[in-house]
Design a protein around this motif. Sequence first.
Motif, PDB file in Angstrom:
ATOM      1  N   LEU A 188       0.832  -1.194   0.000  1.00 52.05           N
ATOM      2  CA  LEU A 188       0.000   0.000   0.000  1.00 52.05           C
ATOM      3  C   LEU A 188       0.869   1.247   0.000  1.00 52.05           C
ATOM      4  CD1 LEU A 188      -3.058  -0.827   2.266  1.00 52.05           C
ATOM      5  CD2 LEU A 188      -2.596  -1.409  -0.122  1.00 52.05           C
ATOM      6  N   HIS A 189       0.576   2.158  -0.928  1.00 51.55           N
ATOM      7  CA  HIS A 189       1.400   3.334  -1.157  1.00 51.55           C
ATOM      8  C   HIS A 189       0.899   4.530  -0.361  1.00 51.55           C
ATOM      9  CE1 HIS A 189       2.261   1.390  -5.354  1.00 51.55           C
ATOM     10  NE2 HIS A 189       2.737   0.682  -4.345  1.00 51.55           N
ATOM     11  N   VAL A 190       1.809   5.445  -0.049  1.00 49.72           N
ATOM     12  CA  VAL A 190       1.492   6.575   0.817  1.00 49.72           C
ATOM     13  C   VAL A 190       0.354   7.437   0.286  1.00 49.72           C
ATOM     14  CG1 VAL A 190       2.406   8.730   1.787  1.00 49.72           C
ATOM     15  CG2 VAL A 190       3.771   6.622   1.905  1.00 49.72           C
ATOM     16  N   PRO A 191       0.394   7.908  -0.988  1.00 45.56           N
ATOM     17  CA  PRO A 191      -0.642   8.857  -1.429  1.00 45.56           C
ATOM     18  C   PRO A 191      -1.961   8.213  -1.840  1.00 45.56           C
ATOM     19  CG  PRO A 191       0.909   8.516  -3.199  1.00 45.56           C
ATOM     20  CD  PRO A 191       1.423   7.716  -2.036  1.00 45.56           C
ATOM     21  N   THR A 192      -2.018   6.893  -1.863  1.00 44.82           N
ATOM     22  CA  THR A 192      -3.243   6.237  -2.323  1.00 44.82           C
ATOM     23  C   THR A 192      -3.771   5.279  -1.254  1.00 44.82           C
ATOM     24  OG1 THR A 192      -1.770   4.740  -3.557  1.00 44.82           O
ATOM     25  CG2 THR A 192      -2.854   6.503  -4.797  1.00 44.82           C
ATOM     26  N   GLY A 193      -3.268   4.047  -1.206  1.00 41.43           N
ATOM     27  CA  GLY A 193      -3.794   3.073  -0.260  1.00 41.43           C
ATOM     28  C   GLY A 193      -3.683   3.510   1.185  1.00 41.43           C
ATOM     29  N   GLN A 194      -2.512   4.019   1.586  1.00 39.89           N
ATOM     30  CA  GLN A 194      -2.349   4.456   2.975  1.00 39.89           C
ATOM     31  C   GLN A 194      -3.208   5.677   3.273  1.00 39.89           C
ATOM     32  OE1 GLN A 194       1.749   4.581   4.518  1.00 39.89           O
ATOM     33  NE2 GLN A 194       2.365   3.262   2.813  1.00 39.89           N
ATOM     34  N   HIS A 203     -11.166   1.204 -14.024  1.00 37.29           N
ATOM     35  CA  HIS A 203      -9.832   1.376 -14.624  1.00 37.29           C
ATOM     36  C   HIS A 203      -8.976   0.124 -14.430  1.00 37.29           C
ATOM     37  CE1 HIS A 203      -8.982   2.243 -10.409  1.00 37.29           C
ATOM     38  NE2 HIS A 203      -9.755   3.311 -10.478  1.00 37.29           N
ATOM     39  N   LEU A 204      -9.284  -0.913 -15.136  1.00 37.93           N
ATOM     40  CA  LEU A 204      -8.541  -2.169 -15.051  1.00 37.93           C
ATOM     41  C   LEU A 204      -7.180  -2.025 -15.728  1.00 37.93           C
ATOM     42  CD1 LEU A 204      -8.593  -5.226 -14.323  1.00 37.93           C
ATOM     43  CD2 LEU A 204      -9.594  -5.602 -16.589  1.00 37.93           C
ATOM     44  N   MET A 205      -6.100  -2.323 -14.977  1.00 37.41           N
ATOM     45  CA  MET A 205      -4.734  -2.123 -15.463  1.00 37.41           C
ATOM     46  C   MET A 205      -3.903  -3.389 -15.239  1.00 37.41           C
ATOM     47  SD  MET A 205      -4.029   1.635 -13.836  1.00 37.41           S
ATOM     48  CE  MET A 205      -5.374   2.830 -13.774  1.00 37.41           C
ATOM     49  N   PRO A 206      -2.686  -3.425 -15.836  1.00 35.71           N
ATOM     50  CA  PRO A 206      -1.787  -4.544 -15.542  1.00 35.71           C
ATOM     51  C   PRO A 206      -1.438  -4.576 -14.060  1.00 35.71           C
ATOM     52  CG  PRO A 206      -1.023  -3.321 -17.456  1.00 35.71           C
ATOM     53  CD  PRO A 206      -2.122  -2.504 -16.838  1.00 35.71           C
ATOM     54  N   PRO A 207      -1.058  -5.748 -13.533  1.00 35.72           N
ATOM     55  CA  PRO A 207      -0.824  -5.900 -12.093  1.00 35.72           C
ATOM     56  C   PRO A 207       0.547  -5.394 -11.655  1.00 35.72           C
ATOM     57  CG  PRO A 207      -0.481  -7.996 -13.186  1.00 35.72           C
ATOM     58  CD  PRO A 207      -0.950  -7.037 -14.251  1.00 35.72           C
ATOM     59  N   PHE A 208       0.708  -4.065 -11.605  1.00 32.17           N
ATOM     60  CA  PHE A 208       1.949  -3.451 -11.172  1.00 32.17           C
ATOM     61  C   PHE A 208       1.840  -2.867  -9.771  1.00 32.17           C
ATOM     62  CE2 PHE A 208       3.027  -2.659 -15.866  1.00 32.17           C
ATOM     63  CZ  PHE A 208       3.760  -3.838 -15.934  1.00 32.17           C
ATOM     64  N   GLY A 209       0.926  -3.396  -8.952  1.00 34.27           N
ATOM     65  CA  GLY A 209       0.802  -2.922  -7.588  1.00 34.27           C
ATOM     66  C   GLY A 209       0.007  -1.641  -7.451  1.00 34.27           C
ATOM     67  N   ILE A 210      -0.758  -1.271  -8.483  1.00 33.87           N
ATOM     68  CA  ILE A 210      -1.494  -0.013  -8.463  1.00 33.87           C
ATOM     69  C   ILE A 210      -2.981  -0.229  -8.202  1.00 33.87           C
ATOM     70  CG2 ILE A 210      -2.060   2.064  -9.786  1.00 33.87           C
ATOM     71  CD1 ILE A 210       0.431   1.605 -11.429  1.00 33.87           C
ATOM     72  N   GLY A 211      -3.529  -1.319  -8.727  1.00 34.76           N
ATOM     73  CA  GLY A 211      -4.978  -1.500  -8.745  1.00 34.76           C
ATOM     74  C   GLY A 211      -5.646  -1.409  -7.397  1.00 34.76           C
ATOM     75  N   ALA A 212      -5.155  -2.154  -6.399  1.00 33.33           N
ATOM     76  CA  ALA A 212      -5.788  -2.129  -5.081  1.00 33.33           C
ATOM     77  C   ALA A 212      -5.633  -0.765  -4.428  1.00 33.33           C
ATOM     78  CB  ALA A 212      -5.190  -3.209  -4.190  1.00 33.33           C
ATOM     79  N   ASN A 213      -4.472  -0.120  -4.636  1.00 25.94           N
ATOM     80  CA  ASN A 213      -4.269   1.217  -4.089  1.00 25.94           C
ATOM     81  C   ASN A 213      -5.280   2.204  -4.658  1.00 25.94           C
ATOM     82  OD1 ASN A 213      -1.586   1.588  -2.370  1.00 25.94           O
ATOM     83  ND2 ASN A 213      -1.180   0.001  -3.894  1.00 25.94           N
ATOM     84  N   LEU A 214      -5.498   2.142  -5.967  1.00 29.34           N
ATOM     85  CA  LEU A 214      -6.473   3.034  -6.576  1.00 29.34           C
ATOM     86  C   LEU A 214      -7.888   2.719  -6.105  1.00 29.34           C
ATOM     87  CD1 LEU A 214      -5.247   3.387 -10.272  1.00 29.34           C
ATOM     88  CD2 LEU A 214      -5.019   5.028  -8.417  1.00 29.34           C
ATOM     89  N   ALA A 215      -8.219   1.433  -5.974  1.00 22.09           N
ATOM     90  CA  ALA A 215      -9.560   1.065  -5.512  1.00 22.09           C
ATOM     91  C   ALA A 215      -9.823   1.631  -4.121  1.00 22.09           C
ATOM     92  CB  ALA A 215      -9.712  -0.449  -5.514  1.00 22.09           C
ATOM     93  N   LEU A 216      -8.825   1.552  -3.250  1.00 25.61           N
ATOM     94  CA  LEU A 216      -9.000   2.069  -1.892  1.00 25.61           C
ATOM     95  C   LEU A 216      -9.216   3.576  -1.878  1.00 25.61           C
ATOM     96  CD1 LEU A 216      -6.251  -0.054  -0.126  1.00 25.61           C
ATOM     97  CD2 LEU A 216      -8.686  -0.122   0.434  1.00 25.61           C
ATOM     98  N   ILE A 217      -8.375   4.308  -2.628  1.00 21.43           N
ATOM     99  CA  ILE A 217      -8.518   5.767  -2.616  1.00 21.43           C
ATOM    100  C   ILE A 217      -9.781   6.185  -3.362  1.00 21.43           C
ATOM    101  CG2 ILE A 217      -7.167   6.321  -4.680  1.00 21.43           C
ATOM    102  CD1 ILE A 217      -6.994   8.136  -1.277  1.00 21.43           C
TER     103      ILE A 217
END
Length: 402
Positions: free
Chosen positions: A52-58, A307-321
């Motif tokens: 989980l990334h600072v500006p999105t998931g966190q 916004h379905l994207m390749p699995p580069f660790g972004i999808g869940a972070n974006l879904a949370l934010i």
Amino acid sequence: MTSPRDLRIAIVGAGVGGLACARGLQAHGIPAAVFEREVSRDARWQGGMLDLHVPTGQAALRAVGLFERFAALARAQGQELRGLDPFTATLVHHERPTDSRDESYAPEIDRGQLRGLLLDSLSSGTVRWGHGVDGADPLDGGARLRFADGTTADFDLVIGADGAWSRVRPAVSDAIPRYTGSTIVEAFLDDVDVRHPDLARWVGPGTLAARADGKMISAQRNSGAHIRLYAAFDAPADWHVTAGLDLGDTEAVCDYLRGVFTGWDARFLDLFRGNDSGFVNRPLHVLPAGHTWDHVPGITLLGDAAHLMPPFGIGANLALIDGSDLATAIATHSDLDRAVAAYEEVMLPRSAAAAQACAELMDNLSANFTGDVDSVRRDLNDRMRRARPGPVGRVSSEMTAP
């Protein structure tokens, strides 16, 4: 607008994005019903680790008052990444875990743990298990849900949080996910410290990965002495059917993978030979980069539905934010439709920036795993901050979890 406590809000899908939205709404005193096709929270395994990334998931978990609970479960050591040469298995790249809490800090958590954390934060009965949705239709001043059992129900707002093959998306967009031409074959190892100690030591506390010629093998340590295994390569989506393979036949699939990964150090394929699961084929699909739609009163989307994207660790972070921003917008605007439009004004540019970053990352990945993944994360985080202007609004202080 109708009093927030009297709003009829339906969230379709009990993934992390939909649950974050429900949690944010309830924390503001706004009820919501989550409709989930699965029959229970334990109906299936929920996936591997999420960083989980600072500006999105966190930021999302802070906004909905669950950051401290997340921090108690998260694994800082899971950030370790060791990149190996695929042909010699020698170390070529090493990112050590950090607990510095700067912008690059991205601890790992099991997706199932995160989902459980969100579920446990909701009022009893919020999630309606076993309620599959077949579609949604806009109404004058709201939307109608069509359930799989043939019944319908009307709401002031329907939120499609139902993933790649969303049943809500057709109400606002005719976009259909396309196959990228790449697939990921997945397996797992359990009780690794006892049953597979040599492999457990080799993988370490984080992720072990090798990449060459558009192919990748990785192993990721999860909590509970569990390791997820992934082999990625280009192939038709139904490659195993064409090859006449039973994905439950470990030996046959490993023989096939040996041909795909010709010349690779044997230790990479040895990871898969003692797996405890058989194999799962996961063809990678994406929505068009910058997917958007004209605002439709009464219906919106979040997460992979948007916004379905390749699995580069972004999808869940974006879904949370997405989920926390939408909840905040509804709570801080006097008009429901304007709240949803304000959310979309933030979410759509943000997801377009993320999609562009993913496309560039796919183009720029070198043949071997020598890229600086930490710099990639910093770049993605910077793009997310720049793509997140202020019309949604934020609460002035972190909520306190009840």
